[in-house]
Design a protein around this motif. Structure first.
Motif, PDB file in Angstrom:
ATOM      1  N   VAL A  96      53.252  21.825  34.852  1.00 43.69           N
ATOM      2  CA  VAL A  96      53.242  22.374  33.637  1.00 43.69           C
ATOM      3  C   VAL A  96      51.963  23.249  33.310  1.00 43.69           C
ATOM      4  O   VAL A  96      50.800  22.942  33.393  1.00 43.69           O
ATOM      5  CB  VAL A  96      53.376  20.984  32.516  1.00 43.69           C
ATOM      6  CG1 VAL A  96      53.145  21.719  30.964  1.00 43.69           C
ATOM      7  CG2 VAL A  96      54.556  20.287  32.982  1.00 43.69           C
ATOM      8  N   GLY A  97      52.074  24.216  32.574  1.00 46.88           N
ATOM      9  CA  GLY A  97      51.043  25.054  32.362  1.00 46.88           C
ATOM     10  C   GLY A  97      51.458  26.507  31.866  1.00 46.88           C
ATOM     11  O   GLY A  97      52.458  26.885  31.271  1.00 46.88           O
ATOM     12  N   THR A  98      50.516  27.477  31.852  1.00 43.54           N
ATOM     13  CA  THR A  98      50.436  28.777  31.609  1.00 43.54           C
ATOM     14  C   THR A  98      50.766  29.761  32.502  1.00 43.54           C
ATOM     15  O   THR A  98      50.051  29.762  33.558  1.00 43.54           O
ATOM     16  CB  THR A  98      49.436  29.279  30.416  1.00 43.54           C
ATOM     17  OG1 THR A  98      49.402  28.390  29.501  1.00 43.54           O
ATOM     18  CG2 THR A  98      49.790  30.613  29.932  1.00 43.54           C
ATOM     19  N   PHE A  99      51.828  30.665  32.802  1.00 38.95           N
ATOM     20  CA  PHE A  99      52.087  31.719  33.649  1.00 38.95           C
ATOM     21  C   PHE A  99      51.445  32.668  33.531  1.00 38.95           C
ATOM     22  O   PHE A  99      51.345  33.478  32.526  1.00 38.95           O
ATOM     23  CB  PHE A  99      53.619  31.750  33.664  1.00 38.95           C
ATOM     24  CG  PHE A  99      54.111  32.743  34.777  1.00 38.95           C
ATOM     25  CD1 PHE A  99      54.487  32.537  36.027  1.00 38.95           C
ATOM     26  CD2 PHE A  99      54.481  34.043  34.174  1.00 38.95           C
ATOM     27  CE1 PHE A  99      54.776  33.405  36.905  1.00 38.95           C
ATOM     28  CE2 PHE A  99      54.615  35.183  35.164  1.00 38.95           C
ATOM     29  CZ  PHE A  99      54.761  34.906  36.621  1.00 38.95           C
ATOM     30  N   TYR A 100      50.696  33.207  34.648  1.00 38.64           N
ATOM     31  CA  TYR A 100      50.010  34.561  34.572  1.00 38.64           C
ATOM     32  C   TYR A 100      50.613  35.209  35.672  1.00 38.64           C
ATOM     33  O   TYR A 100      50.514  34.864  36.999  1.00 38.64           O
ATOM     34  CB  TYR A 100      48.344  34.473  34.492  1.00 38.64           C
ATOM     35  CG  TYR A 100      48.028  33.909  33.008  1.00 38.64           C
ATOM     36  CD1 TYR A 100      47.887  34.439  32.061  1.00 38.64           C
ATOM     37  CD2 TYR A 100      47.496  32.490  33.225  1.00 38.64           C
ATOM     38  CE1 TYR A 100      47.698  34.034  31.084  1.00 38.64           C
ATOM     39  CE2 TYR A 100      47.001  31.979  32.047  1.00 38.64           C
ATOM     40  CZ  TYR A 100      47.278  32.609  30.671  1.00 38.64           C
ATOM     41  OH  TYR A 100      46.740  32.137  29.631  1.00 38.64           O
ATOM     42  N   ASP A 106      43.074  42.579  33.112  1.00 37.97           N
ATOM     43  CA  ASP A 106      43.020  44.167  33.027  1.00 37.97           C
ATOM     44  C   ASP A 106      43.238  44.393  34.732  1.00 37.97           C
ATOM     45  O   ASP A 106      42.893  45.488  35.158  1.00 37.97           O
ATOM     46  CB  ASP A 106      41.439  44.723  33.048  1.00 37.97           C
ATOM     47  CG  ASP A 106      41.123  44.519  31.190  1.00 37.97           C
ATOM     48  OD1 ASP A 106      42.186  44.487  30.498  1.00 37.97           O
ATOM     49  OD2 ASP A 106      40.049  44.236  31.106  1.00 37.97           O
ATOM     50  N   GLU A 107      43.845  43.488  35.549  1.00 39.08           N
ATOM     51  CA  GLU A 107      44.071  43.739  36.765  1.00 39.08           C
ATOM     52  C   GLU A 107      45.778  43.741  37.060  1.00 39.08           C
ATOM     53  O   GLU A 107      46.380  43.448  36.206  1.00 39.08           O
ATOM     54  CB  GLU A 107      43.666  42.577  37.707  1.00 39.08           C
ATOM     55  CG  GLU A 107      42.048  42.360  37.481  1.00 39.08           C
ATOM     56  CD  GLU A 107      41.384  41.500  38.430  1.00 39.08           C
ATOM     57  OE1 GLU A 107      41.825  40.967  39.555  1.00 39.08           O
ATOM     58  OE2 GLU A 107      40.412  40.553  37.838  1.00 39.08           O
ATOM     59  N   ALA A 108      45.818  44.236  38.268  1.00 39.71           N
ATOM     60  CA  ALA A 108      47.358  44.520  38.445  1.00 39.71           C
ATOM     61  C   ALA A 108      48.000  43.174  38.842  1.00 39.71           C
ATOM     62  O   ALA A 108      47.299  42.556  39.457  1.00 39.71           O
ATOM     63  CB  ALA A 108      47.432  45.409  39.948  1.00 39.71           C
ATOM     64  N   PRO A 109      49.211  43.070  38.662  1.00 42.89           N
ATOM     65  CA  PRO A 109      50.016  41.795  38.996  1.00 42.89           C
ATOM     66  C   PRO A 109      50.024  41.740  40.354  1.00 42.89           C
ATOM     67  O   PRO A 109      50.025  42.458  41.200  1.00 42.89           O
ATOM     68  CB  PRO A 109      51.546  42.157  38.349  1.00 42.89           C
ATOM     69  CG  PRO A 109      51.427  43.392  37.662  1.00 42.89           C
ATOM     70  CD  PRO A 109      50.158  44.055  37.989  1.00 42.89           C
ATOM     71  N   PHE A 110      50.130  40.254  40.742  1.00 38.99           N
ATOM     72  CA  PHE A 110      50.366  40.063  42.154  1.00 38.99           C
ATOM     73  C   PHE A 110      51.481  40.714  42.729  1.00 38.99           C
ATOM     74  O   PHE A 110      51.185  40.965  43.994  1.00 38.99           O
ATOM     75  CB  PHE A 110      50.245  38.390  42.182  1.00 38.99           C
ATOM     76  CG  PHE A 110      49.093  37.557  41.879  1.00 38.99           C
ATOM     77  CD1 PHE A 110      47.902  37.678  42.807  1.00 38.99           C
ATOM     78  CD2 PHE A 110      48.979  36.841  40.478  1.00 38.99           C
ATOM     79  CE1 PHE A 110      46.591  36.972  42.425  1.00 38.99           C
ATOM     80  CE2 PHE A 110      47.829  36.165  40.493  1.00 38.99           C
ATOM     81  CZ  PHE A 110      46.710  36.211  41.345  1.00 38.99           C
ATOM     82  N   ILE A 111      52.499  40.782  41.967  1.00 36.63           N
ATOM     83  CA  ILE A 111      53.873  40.944  42.645  1.00 36.63           C
ATOM     84  C   ILE A 111      54.862  41.592  41.470  1.00 36.63           C
ATOM     85  O   ILE A 111      54.574  41.268  40.436  1.00 36.63           O
ATOM     86  CB  ILE A 111      54.578  39.812  43.395  1.00 36.63           C
ATOM     87  CG1 ILE A 111      55.464  40.251  44.403  1.00 36.63           C
ATOM     88  CG2 ILE A 111      54.968  38.808  42.368  1.00 36.63           C
ATOM     89  CD1 ILE A 111      54.993  40.711  45.802  1.00 36.63           C
TER      90      ILE A 111
END
Length: 166
Positions: A96-100, A106-111
């Motif tokens: 359980v948590g917060t999705f990032y 300010d960085e590009a998404p992982f995927i």
């Protein structure tokens, strides 16, 4: 302490609006136990939730079964199986948590959707109790769908992404 049917209905309504899984209320005259996720449902509650009420009278008390509201089984709706059921791999939340989607604001998404992912590659971060947990893919393939928005809370076992395996 005695409780009338209106007080009982108010109590059940208040409990139904919370995340309380079980509540026991005891007095010299009676004992009331309310459990969520048991065999029957009350029609005023969402169909996915269940609520069962049991009252066990203490030996010295008058019978209190008459204060129970009617517990009616929820009607079972038969729904056809989903026509477009996904036939690939799913990356699920291990906590359980917060999705990032990115390592920083300010960085590009992982995927991204359409990109290829390999086994062991970090695909997102889940923040839990101020700790940033990198979530890695357990499968190689193409990201077909990202099911969660950035910054959205997630549950244990919730599908985060769908992958078309190689």
């Amino acid at each position: 302490m005695s409780i009338d049917i209106n007080q009982l209905r108010e109590l059940l309504s208040a409990i139904a609006q919370t995340d309380i899984a079980e509540l026991t209320l005891k007095s010299d005259e009676f004992e009331l136990t309310v459990r969520r996720g048991v065999a029957a449902t009350v029609p005023s509650i969402a169909a996915s939730e269940t609520l069962m009420t049991t009252i066990a009278a203490a030996p010295s008390a008058a019978p209190v079964a008459s204060v129970l509201p009617a517990v009616v089984p929820a009607p079972q709706e038969s729904s056809p199986p989903p026509a477009n059921e996904f036939k690939g791999a799913e990356i699920v939340s291990p906590m359980v948590g917060t999705f990032y989607r990115a390592p920083g604001p300010d960085e590009a998404p992982f995927i991204a959707v359409g990109e290829r992912v390999r086994t062991g590659q970090t695909v997102c971060i889940i923040e839990a109790m101020k700790l940033m947990n990198e979530i890695e893919s357990e499968v190689s393939g193409q990201i077909v769908e990202i099911m969660v928005e950035n910054g959205q809370p997630v549950e244990y076992g919730q599908v985060l992404m769908r992958v078309k395996p190689d």
